[in-house]
Design an enzyme around this catalytic site. Structure first.
Site, PDB file in Angstrom:
ATOM      1  N   GLU A  95     138.130   8.788   2.772  1.00 12.33           N
ATOM      2  CA  GLU A  95     136.680   8.761   2.987  1.00 12.33           C
ATOM      3  C   GLU A  95     136.059   7.455   2.478  1.00 12.33           C
ATOM      4  O   GLU A  95     135.252   7.465   1.536  1.00 12.33           O
ATOM      5  CB  GLU A  95     136.012   9.965   2.327  1.00 12.33           C
ATOM      6  CG  GLU A  95     136.317  11.269   3.032  1.00 12.33           C
ATOM      7  CD  GLU A  95     135.464  12.424   2.530  1.00 12.33           C
ATOM      8  OE1 GLU A  95     134.858  12.308   1.444  1.00 12.33           O
ATOM      9  OE2 GLU A  95     135.390  13.448   3.234  1.00 12.33           O
ATOM     10  N   GLU A 124     139.565  17.311   7.228  1.00 15.27           N
ATOM     11  CA  GLU A 124     139.088  18.203   6.162  1.00 15.27           C
ATOM     12  C   GLU A 124     137.929  19.034   6.676  1.00 15.27           C
ATOM     13  O   GLU A 124     137.043  18.514   7.357  1.00 15.27           O
ATOM     14  CB  GLU A 124     138.517  17.405   4.978  1.00 15.27           C
ATOM     15  CG  GLU A 124     139.485  16.676   4.113  1.00 15.27           C
ATOM     16  CD  GLU A 124     138.749  15.959   2.980  1.00 15.27           C
ATOM     17  OE1 GLU A 124     137.646  16.384   2.580  1.00 15.27           O
ATOM     18  OE2 GLU A 124     139.283  14.949   2.504  1.00 15.27           O
TER      19      GLU A 124
HETATM   20  C1  GAL Z   1     135.671  15.290   0.597  1.00 22.10           C
HETATM   21  C2  GAL Z   1     136.841  14.621  -0.124  1.00 22.10           C
HETATM   22  C3  GAL Z   1     137.819  15.620  -0.661  1.00 22.10           C
HETATM   23  C4  GAL Z   1     137.090  16.739  -1.357  1.00 22.10           C
HETATM   24  C5  GAL Z   1     136.105  17.366  -0.411  1.00 22.10           C
HETATM   25  C6  GAL Z   1     135.356  18.515  -1.008  1.00 22.10           C
HETATM   26  O1  GAL Z   1     134.575  14.466   0.624  1.00 22.10           O
HETATM   27  O2  GAL Z   1     137.523  13.749   0.749  1.00 22.10           O
HETATM   28  O3  GAL Z   1     138.715  14.961  -1.541  1.00 22.10           O
HETATM   29  O4  GAL Z   1     136.439  16.237  -2.474  1.00 22.10           O
HETATM   30  O5  GAL Z   1     135.172  16.399  -0.037  1.00 22.10           O
HETATM   31  O6  GAL Z   1     134.383  19.017  -0.121  1.00 22.10           O
END
Ligand code: GAL
Length: 708
Positions: free
Chosen positions: A205, A364
């Site tokens: 990210e 994610e």
């Molecule tokens: C994203 C990040 C992850 C985790 C996730 C939680 O922004 O890449 O590592 O922190 O959020 O929602």
């Protein structure tokens, strides 16, 4: 550093690997090699070949990747065996590994510890779980920041961003770059031939926590970037209008990032805009550096990084990033509220179009609650699958979560995961297993491209930045929310619409809506005009056409660049106060903005007038026929409901109609990938979709089905 243990021949592989590959066929790679990335603005993956995961040791077969961020370093090794057993039970076929493992892999400048990672890689491979392996550079270890505090970012007030959270690094720091690339090299040399490896996951990210750095290193890089853009300080002085407030520069060395200028001051807007562009480009330079090294060392392995196409993230201009990766990957978290699902669909839709219509990777999302919103609400039954499948509907060929096992401690201990604190005997884990089975059944969809709609919403990061930075007529203007309201209106009318970057090939659409197109660079107005004359239908809104690419106002009245196309002229902005409403004679109500519109072309029609307020009796919504197309203007914020009333008419006159039967419009979202039609229930009640899906088909609340 020990040598890698995975030669290319099967004979030399580890016992676990040999066992796993006995049943397997030769390694398979989809798609041709990637060409060099395009430099120019707006290069997207449309412009280059596309490489998908290099699935290991299995015959080519269609499948949707299903997995999670896996952080085994948070757990003792005996848990790893439980992990892979449960992963297999749930049908996982991929994990993203090592994202925050730098400190564990390299505990000192010349100390490396790969033993645990070797073991995890082998264990995963032995269990047929592929690895999207992180380069590990997302969060530098303490030994590095202690020795080199000059890699830490500095905020606009001059405060150091200290270690203690994550992503505390400057993209412009040569020291950080050197250490990061050393780690990338070590990872590539050790695991580049590991049979579990299917893709590289660069950093994590980009810009989530280090989007803007105002340090001296950043200042030097900013100057270089400006020199390349403007060539002379005279050109920069013109672009930044430095004649205002005695801001003229005589030497490049005088130029700084837009640091703190005191409370209530109004810093130079063109300088700030260029700093936003520079900051996005500086992060991209780091991505390129890691990617180029990976391509040199492991040319056969595709490279990606996880974007954040989401409501709250605007620092990175993904239209300029999409062409940099072998396949686009995105992270998305639902924003609670009435437009939460629409926003998910909007982001997925835009991601699919950044990917040029090709499959992309949902890297994610969450199984249930996150841990960083003010109130972190658990997902309701059905939402886990519905959210995942909505991404698939918009082209995702991978459904992955943050994270596999919920952390017991640390900053994310309350963030949901595939295996929650309560273990595998839980509703969440059962929903995960069901999703795994559903995705296996949906393998036939994998590889299908998104089918373009006939209408599009044009999305532009630079208009987003320019419309929302000071000085501005109203700080209530919200670029992404306006775009989302138009998207919701399309969904409510049951009309499919793409969300597509401004630089894409949008002439193929019959109707394009460019909400809050605040910045109209030279050439764009002509492009829109040619499109309309040739039969296209353009719609834009308040606060559009105001400035050029240097944030200079287009003179002669608003909406400056678009006056001729729209056949209107506005002398002064007329934003509304918070408690002001402007009612229109079509029954809708405007907030935030109004305009005192003069018609400059007798052909311009008035589709709605203001009924109350300062502009009572004057045009509120106009449409000018031109050539065989048209150009319409909506001068106030109508919200999704009000927009739908206008859009119904505008779409109808553009000949763009719903593909859904009347009874399903609004209740169901339709998304199309090749021959597959996805029906997504937007409601909390069962919907009879027999008309589309065949006799007696009831779509449950919060459910999705796929029909051919
Ligand atoms: C994203 C990040 C992850 C985790 C996730 C939680 O922004 O890449 O590592 O922190 O959020 O929602």
């Amino acid at each position: 550093m020990a040598r890698p243990r995975w030669p290319t021949t099967a004979a030399g592989r580890s016992p676990r690997h040999r066992a796993a590959s006995r049943a397997g066929a030769p390694e398979h790679r989809l798609g041709p090699r990637c060409r060099a990335p395009h430099e120019e603005r707006g290069a997207t993956v449309q412009d280059q070949d596309h490489r998908w995961l290099r699935w290991p040791t299995e015959p080519a077969r269609r499948r949707i990747a299903f997995g999670a961020d896996y952080n085994p370093e948070q757990w003792p090794p005996h848990v790893w065996d439980d992990d892979v057993r449960a992963m297999r039970a749930a049908g996982l076929n991929i994990v993203s590994l090592g994202i925050f493992s730098w400190a564990r892999i390299q505990p000192g400048a010349d100390v490396w510890d790969f033993t645990w990672l070797d073991e995890v890689m082998d264990l995963l491979h032995a269990n047929s779980i592929a690895v999207d392996l992180a380069t590990g550079t997302a969060s530098p270890p303490h030994w590095l920041t202690t020795k080199h505090p000059e890699i830490l970012p500095v905020d606009h007030e001059g405060r150091t961003v200290w270690p203690g959270a994550r992503q505390h690094w400057r993209p412009t720091s040569p020291v950080f770059r050197e250490h990061a690339l050393r780690l990338v090299r070590a990872m590539a040399e050790r695991y580049g031939r590991h049979p579990a490896l299917v893709a590289w996951h660069v950093s994590n990210e980009f810009g989530c926590h280090n989007a803007y750095d105002y340090s001296d290193a950043a200042a030097a890089a900013f100057r270089d970037w400006l020199r390349a853009r403007y060539r002379s300080t005279a050109a920069l002085n013109r672009a930044w209008t430095t004649a205002v407030w005695s801001q003229r520069y005589s030497d490049w060395a005088e130029i700084l990032p837009p640091r703190w200028t005191g409370a209530g001051s109004q810093p130079n807007p063109a300088q700030r805009l260029d700093f936003l562009r520079f900051s996005s480009d500086a992060l991209r330079e780091h991505l390129r550096a890691e990617r180029d090294l990976l391509r040199e060392l492991t040319p056969e392995v595709p490279v990606t990084t996880n974007f954040m196409v989401a409501a709250s993230v605007r620092a990175v201009d993904y239209a300029r990033w999409a062409g940099e990766v072998d396949f686009v990957a995105n992270d998305h978290y639902v924003v609670p509220g009435p437009q939460g699902l629409d926003e998910l669909s909007f982001s997925a839709n835009l991601t699919g179009n950044l990917a040029g219509g090709r499959p992309w990777f949902l890297m994610e999302h969450s199984t249930s609650a996150v841990s960083w919103q003010p109130i972190n609400v658990a997902k309701r039954p059905g939402e886990l699958a519905r959210d995942s499948l909505t991404h698939v509907a918009h082209g995702a060929d991978a459904v992955c979560f943050f994270q596999w096992r919920q952390s017991a401690g640390g900053a994310e201990k309350y963030h949901s995961a595939m295996v929650p604190h309560a273990g595998t005997d839980t509703a969440v884990f059962r929903a995960v297993c069901e999703l795994g089975a559903t995705l296996r059944d949906l393998a036939r969809v994998a590889g299908a491209h998104r089918t373009p709609a006939r209408a599009a919403i044009l999305f532009d990061w630079e208009s987003w930045w320019a419309a929302e930075q000071d000085p501005r007529p109203s700080d209530r203007v919200r670029y992404r929310q306006e775009a989302l309201d138009w998207y919701t209106a399309f969904l409510d009318l049951g009309i499919r619409a793409d969300v597509t970057p401004l630089d894409a090939d949008w002439e193929r659409y019959d109707l394009v809506v460019a909400p809050l197109l605040h910045m109209v660079p030279g050439g764009l107005a002509a492009r829109l005009t040619v499109y309309a004359i040739a039969g296209g239908h353009v719609v834009t809104t308040y606060c559009s056409g105001i400035v050029d690419e240097h944030d200079h106002v287009w003179l002669g009245g608003y909406p400056g660049a678009l006056c001729d196309l729209l056949g209107i002229r506005i002398e002064e902005f007329a934003p509304l106060l918070d408690d002001e409403r402007a009612e229109l004679d079509n029954g809708t109500t405007g907030t935030v903005w109004s305009d005192r519109i003069d018609l400059t072309d007798p052909a311009t029609e008035v589709l709605a007038r203001y009924r109350t307020g300062e502009q009572a009796g004057r045009p509120a919504v106009t449409r000018r026929p031109t050539g065989s197309g048209s150009a319409a203007y909506v001068s106030t914020r109508l919200g999704a409901g009000g927009v739908a009333a206008i859009l119904d008419e505008l779409a109808g006159r553009a000949g763009v109609t719903s593909e859904l039967p009347p009874e399903l419009r609004g209740a169901v979202e339709l998304a199309v990938r090749g021959p597959h039609r996805f029906l997504i229930n937007r409601t909390d009640r069962p919907v009879d979709v027999s008309a589309v899906a065949g006799a007696a088909t009831i779509l449950g609340p919060r459910a999705v089905i796929v029909v051919r």
